[in-house]
Design an enzyme around this catalytic site. Structure first.
Site, mmCIF file in Angstrom:
data_model
loop_
_atom_site.group_PDB
_atom_site.id
_atom_site.type_symbol
_atom_site.label_atom_id
_atom_site.label_comp_id
_atom_site.label_asym_id
_atom_site.label_seq_id
_atom_site.Cartn_x
_atom_site.Cartn_y
_atom_site.Cartn_z
ATOM 1 N N LYS A 1 0.826 -1.219 0.000
ATOM 2 C CA LYS A 1 0.000 0.000 0.000
ATOM 3 C C LYS A 1 0.856 1.263 0.000
ATOM 4 O O LYS A 1 0.480 2.286 -0.568
ATOM 5 C CB LYS A 1 -0.963 0.003 1.190
ATOM 6 C CG LYS A 1 -2.343 -0.535 0.857
ATOM 7 C CD LYS A 1 -2.450 -2.028 0.806
ATOM 8 C CE LYS A 1 -2.440 -2.696 -0.524
ATOM 9 N NZ LYS A 1 -2.509 -4.161 -0.492
ATOM 10 N N GLY B 1 -0.465 -14.052 -13.674
ATOM 11 C CA GLY B 1 -1.624 -14.094 -12.781
ATOM 12 C C GLY B 1 -2.267 -12.729 -12.616
ATOM 13 O O GLY B 1 -1.634 -11.787 -12.136
ATOM 14 N N GLY C 1 -4.551 -11.772 -10.570
ATOM 15 C CA GLY C 1 -5.274 -11.726 -9.297
ATOM 16 C C GLY C 1 -4.896 -10.455 -8.558
ATOM 17 O O GLY C 1 -4.404 -9.485 -9.152
ATOM 18 N N HIS D 1 -23.069 15.596 2.120
ATOM 19 C CA HIS D 1 -22.741 16.058 0.772
ATOM 20 C C HIS D 1 -21.606 17.081 0.857
ATOM 21 O O HIS D 1 -21.630 17.927 1.734
ATOM 22 C CB HIS D 1 -23.972 16.717 0.143
ATOM 23 C CG HIS D 1 -23.677 17.313 -1.202
ATOM 24 N ND1 HIS D 1 -23.560 16.528 -2.334
ATOM 25 C CD2 HIS D 1 -23.472 18.593 -1.577
ATOM 26 C CE1 HIS D 1 -23.289 17.319 -3.365
ATOM 27 N NE2 HIS D 1 -23.230 18.579 -2.940
HETATM 28 P P1 FAD Z 1 0.865 -14.203 8.256
HETATM 29 O O1 FAD Z 1 0.652 -12.745 8.154
HETATM 30 O O2 FAD Z 1 1.436 -14.899 7.085
HETATM 31 O O3 FAD Z 1 1.796 -14.409 9.526
HETATM 32 C C1 FAD Z 1 2.273 -15.650 9.900
HETATM 33 C C2 FAD Z 1 3.525 -15.449 10.725
HETATM 34 O O4 FAD Z 1 3.832 -16.676 11.354
HETATM 35 C C3 FAD Z 1 4.758 -15.071 9.914
HETATM 36 O O5 FAD Z 1 5.347 -13.897 10.417
HETATM 37 C C4 FAD Z 1 5.710 -16.258 10.083
HETATM 38 O O6 FAD Z 1 7.063 -15.883 10.169
HETATM 39 C C5 FAD Z 1 5.224 -16.833 11.397
HETATM 40 N N1 FAD Z 1 5.498 -18.272 11.543
HETATM 41 C C6 FAD Z 1 5.147 -19.262 10.695
HETATM 42 N N2 FAD Z 1 5.530 -20.449 11.180
HETATM 43 C C7 FAD Z 1 6.154 -20.195 12.349
HETATM 44 C C8 FAD Z 1 6.789 -21.010 13.294
HETATM 45 N N3 FAD Z 1 6.848 -22.330 13.162
HETATM 46 N N4 FAD Z 1 7.349 -20.418 14.370
HETATM 47 C C9 FAD Z 1 7.312 -19.081 14.535
HETATM 48 N N5 FAD Z 1 6.718 -18.262 13.668
HETATM 49 C C10 FAD Z 1 6.144 -18.806 12.587
HETATM 50 N N6 FAD Z 1 -4.602 -8.929 2.870
HETATM 51 C C11 FAD Z 1 -5.492 -7.951 3.068
HETATM 52 O O7 FAD Z 1 -6.486 -8.157 3.763
HETATM 53 N N7 FAD Z 1 -5.301 -6.692 2.530
HETATM 54 C C12 FAD Z 1 -4.241 -6.414 1.751
HETATM 55 O O8 FAD Z 1 -4.103 -5.289 1.281
HETATM 56 C C13 FAD Z 1 -3.297 -7.436 1.502
HETATM 57 N N8 FAD Z 1 -2.215 -7.195 0.737
HETATM 58 C C14 FAD Z 1 -1.299 -8.188 0.546
HETATM 59 C C15 FAD Z 1 -0.211 -7.921 -0.277
HETATM 60 C C16 FAD Z 1 0.721 -8.914 -0.502
HETATM 61 C C17 FAD Z 1 1.901 -8.614 -1.399
HETATM 62 C C18 FAD Z 1 0.586 -10.186 0.118
HETATM 63 C C19 FAD Z 1 1.613 -11.260 -0.091
HETATM 64 C C20 FAD Z 1 -0.506 -10.458 0.917
HETATM 65 C C21 FAD Z 1 -1.467 -9.466 1.132
HETATM 66 N N9 FAD Z 1 -2.585 -9.698 1.914
HETATM 67 C C22 FAD Z 1 -3.510 -8.712 2.104
HETATM 68 C C23 FAD Z 1 -2.826 -10.997 2.568
HETATM 69 C C24 FAD Z 1 -2.414 -10.918 4.057
HETATM 70 O O9 FAD Z 1 -1.064 -10.532 4.141
HETATM 71 C C25 FAD Z 1 -2.641 -12.258 4.730
HETATM 72 O O10 FAD Z 1 -3.972 -12.680 4.527
HETATM 73 C C26 FAD Z 1 -2.380 -12.140 6.226
HETATM 74 O O11 FAD Z 1 -1.078 -11.699 6.480
HETATM 75 C C27 FAD Z 1 -2.611 -13.487 6.912
HETATM 76 O O12 FAD Z 1 -2.361 -13.343 8.270
HETATM 77 P P2 FAD Z 1 -1.892 -14.579 9.171
HETATM 78 O O13 FAD Z 1 -1.790 -14.034 10.546
HETATM 79 O O14 FAD Z 1 -2.767 -15.742 8.930
HETATM 80 O O15 FAD Z 1 -0.451 -14.993 8.619
HETATM 81 P P1 NAI Z 2 -4.985 -14.801 -6.638
HETATM 82 O O1 NAI Z 2 -5.585 -16.101 -6.283
HETATM 83 O O2 NAI Z 2 -5.684 -13.552 -6.275
HETATM 84 O O3 NAI Z 2 -4.736 -14.733 -8.223
HETATM 85 C C1 NAI Z 2 -3.971 -15.680 -8.903
HETATM 86 C C2 NAI Z 2 -4.246 -15.535 -10.391
HETATM 87 O O4 NAI Z 2 -3.291 -16.299 -11.099
HETATM 88 C C3 NAI Z 2 -5.625 -16.034 -10.804
HETATM 89 O O5 NAI Z 2 -6.246 -15.085 -11.618
HETATM 90 C C4 NAI Z 2 -5.319 -17.337 -11.531
HETATM 91 O O6 NAI Z 2 -6.270 -17.638 -12.525
HETATM 92 C C5 NAI Z 2 -3.959 -16.999 -12.147
HETATM 93 N N1 NAI Z 2 -3.141 -18.172 -12.497
HETATM 94 C C6 NAI Z 2 -2.969 -19.305 -11.775
HETATM 95 N N2 NAI Z 2 -2.130 -20.144 -12.433
HETATM 96 C C7 NAI Z 2 -1.754 -19.523 -13.588
HETATM 97 C C8 NAI Z 2 -0.893 -19.857 -14.684
HETATM 98 N N3 NAI Z 2 -0.251 -21.021 -14.722
HETATM 99 N N4 NAI Z 2 -0.738 -18.968 -15.686
HETATM 100 C C9 NAI Z 2 -1.384 -17.796 -15.652
HETATM 101 N N5 NAI Z 2 -2.212 -17.412 -14.652
HETATM 102 C C10 NAI Z 2 -2.387 -18.254 -13.626
HETATM 103 O O7 NAI Z 2 -3.514 -14.857 -6.004
HETATM 104 P P2 NAI Z 2 -2.454 -13.720 -5.714
HETATM 105 O O8 NAI Z 2 -2.711 -12.525 -6.546
HETATM 106 O O9 NAI Z 2 -1.137 -14.395 -5.807
HETATM 107 O O10 NAI Z 2 -2.764 -13.353 -4.212
HETATM 108 C C11 NAI Z 2 -2.627 -14.332 -3.171
HETATM 109 C C12 NAI Z 2 -3.483 -13.976 -1.995
HETATM 110 O O11 NAI Z 2 -3.041 -12.792 -1.363
HETATM 111 C C13 NAI Z 2 -4.920 -13.779 -2.389
HETATM 112 O O12 NAI Z 2 -5.655 -14.817 -1.805
HETATM 113 C C14 NAI Z 2 -5.319 -12.472 -1.829
HETATM 114 O O13 NAI Z 2 -6.470 -12.589 -1.048
HETATM 115 C C15 NAI Z 2 -4.150 -12.032 -0.960
HETATM 116 N N6 NAI Z 2 -3.911 -10.610 -1.249
HETATM 117 C C16 NAI Z 2 -4.859 -9.701 -0.911
HETATM 118 C C17 NAI Z 2 -4.724 -8.386 -1.229
HETATM 119 C C18 NAI Z 2 -5.805 -7.440 -0.891
HETATM 120 O O14 NAI Z 2 -6.679 -7.806 -0.121
HETATM 121 N N7 NAI Z 2 -5.797 -6.227 -1.406
HETATM 122 C C19 NAI Z 2 -3.540 -7.885 -1.919
HETATM 123 C C20 NAI Z 2 -2.622 -8.931 -2.269
HETATM 124 C C21 NAI Z 2 -2.806 -10.226 -1.911
#
Ligand code: FAD
Ligand code: NAI
Length: 462
Positions: free
Chosen positions: A51, A176, A178, A441
């Protein structure tokens, strides 16, 4: 006697929220984290850094495209990439330190290191074994890989590498369409990269209301993103400083190659449970890696619970947080609850896209009688004033009872606007309830009210 009432493994939004709530409810609580900083994927390499870069690159876009229209003259800013990354890192630091502060404030012990569970009631970190009445696994997720692709986090990257590239690539291929692909693709397109998104399906953002998805793709195309749809990526060949992405078009099996300086693999994420020892304990795991839980987030092994990305459901920070709070309540003898029908999803592009509840396609498939109220941001004075008239609010309500069933918004501030619909849905409100609520508004939220009016006697400004 147990050392702790609860030990939570993982300090992402699921784990840290669970830990704080457990402590607030009077439970002696520790949270184990293997990373150097708290906050999990979300704060370190996910929601927060992405973000920050979306904000910075959107600000550049505004300066380049809209400033002169408002009489703000002069050269538009150039990009100091190092400084932009430093800003992003500063934002991460502020947030992760914030969790450290909250842990101290709430008397949550942070146990540093990687945890395993040798037996129910025991958490091993390094050489030490801590006893706990209950264990909550909140270990999160990791990027899922594709066969034929080797990620080196330099040329072929996941979202983690894409958040810290050494320079802005000239050509980026995103595999992808997504959430990650479109958010990070938008960042680099705004910063000047030529971005091509290769998607397996014929539409972007699978699962999204189809009308919104179409308009979203059209908008992104206008912003300069290229799309190759219906294309199955076969493999990525890495050369010294470049890569070649090979794909096959599903419609005719023809093969082609596209060059890139950086390839972002964004084809989904999978639960991360490595090293916990769950299999040895007999904890049931679904075929796609999710820890199986019941309605109270309990696994089949007594005293072990799981939440967040490591279990079934949307991989979203706020879903993990809600489960964290709810399981804390369960452990404290209260009735924890998550309403999975009202979990919003937001994509933080410009315009933002936000969604909650059922899509029109889902209602059709269920054979449900519904009505649609739609309102374009072109009819919203505030949106026009800020060059954000593209997009619309679409409200879906039951045809007979008028109860709100879903909302899909593409437009300015969609990620905030969606929440009035979420609250309305939590209260079982009708579209008329929203329509009869006075909205200030000029605000973007008037578009939500107008969509609600459109479910009844009609919108005013349409
Ligand atoms: P995580 O945040 O993955 O945290 C798990 C933690 O557990 C990690 O820090 C890891 O190191 C630790 N851990 C794992 N195993 C062990 C172990 N054995 N011992 C000690 N520690 C351990 N979601 C949104 O809602 N809004 C967004 O804008 C958004 N943007 C995203 C952008 C990106 C690029 C990515 C990759 C994801 C995004 N997500 C977003 C998804 C979001 O980050 C995850 O859904 C969320 O972090 C999940 O939370 P969690 O607590 O389940 O796990
Ligand atoms: P995603 O599941 O959102 O999208 C993956 C995309 O890749 C799909 O459109 C799928 O059809 C495509 N795909 C899969 N295999 C493929 C292939 N072989 N060739 C071409 N296309 C292919 O997964 P993404 O974007 O990696 O995000 C992972 C998770 O992180 C999501 O579940 C999302 O909820 C979370 N996330 C949330 C954000 C938010 O809430 N703003 C921001 C970023 C991540």
């Amino acid at each position: 006697m147990a050392d702790y009432d609860v030990i939570i493994i993982g300090s992402g939004p699921g784990g840290y929220v669970c830990a704080i709530r457990c402590a607030q409810l009077g439970l002696k609580t520790a949270c184990v984290e293997g990373r150097d900083t708290l906050g999990g994927t979300c704060l370190n390499v996910g929601c927060i850094p992405s973000k920050a870069l979306l904000h910075a690159s959107h600000s550049l876009h505004e300066a380049q495209h809209n400033f002169t229209k408002m009489g703000l003259m002069g050269k538009s800013p150039s990009v100091d990439w190092k400084q932009m990354l430093a800003y992003k890192d500063d934002v991460i630091g502020q947030n992760t330190k914030g969790i450290e502060f909250l842990f101290k404030k709430n008397k949550v012990d942070w146990i540093k290191g990687w945890a395993s569970i040798p037996a129910a009631g025991q958490v091993k970190v390094g050489d030490e074994v801590h006893n706990a009445k209950n264990i909550v696994v909140a270990s999160g997720s990791e990027p899922s890989s594709l066969p034929g692709i080797t990620v080196d986090e330099k040329i072929v990257v996941t979202s983690t590498g894409a958040l810290e590239l050494p320079k802005i690539p000239k050509k980026m291929v995103v595999i992808g369409a997504g959430v990650i692909g479109l958010e990070m693709g938008s960042v680099y397109a705004r910063l000047g990269s030529e971005v091509t998104v290769v998607e397996f399906l014929d539409h972007i953002t699978p699962g999204m209301d189809a009308e919104v998805s179409k308009v979203f793709q059209r908008t992104l195309k206008k912003q300069g993103l290229n799309f190759i749809m219906g294309a199955a990526v076969q493999g990525v060949e890495t050369l010294k400083t470049k890569a070649k992405v090979n794909y096959k078009l599903r419609k005719d099996d023809s093969e082609a190659t596209i060059d890139a300086d950086v390839v972002l693999v964004a084809t989904g994420r999978k639960p991360f449970t490595d090293g916990l020892g769950l299999e040895a304990l007999g904890v049931e795991i679904a075929p796609r890696g999710q820890i199986k839980t019941d309605a109270h987030w309990a696994t089949n092994v007594a005293g072990i619970y799981a939440i967040g990305d490591a279990i079934d459901g949307p991989m979203l920070a706020h879903k993990a947080e809600d489960e964290g709070m709810a399981v804390a309540e369960v452990l404290a003898g209260k009735a924890g609850h998550v309403n999975y029908n009202v979990i919003p999803g937001v994509i933080y592009t410009a315009p933002e896209v936000a969604t909650v509840g059922q899509t029109e396609e889902q209602l059709k498939e269920a054979g449900r009688a519904y009505k649609v109220g739609k309102f374009s941001f072109m009819g919203n004075g505030r949106a026009k004033a800020v060059f954000a008239g593209d997009g619309f609010v679409k409200l879906l309500a039951d045809k007979d009872t008028d109860r709100i069933l879903g909302a899909h918004i593409i437009g300015p501030g969609a990620g905030d606007l969606i929440h009035e619909v979420c609250v309305a849905m939590e209260f079982g409100a009708s579209a008329q309830d929203l329509a009869l609520t006075c909205h200030a508004h000029p605000t973007f939220s008037e578009a939500v009210r107008e969509a609600a009016l459109a479910c009844g006697d009609g919108a005013i400004h349409a």
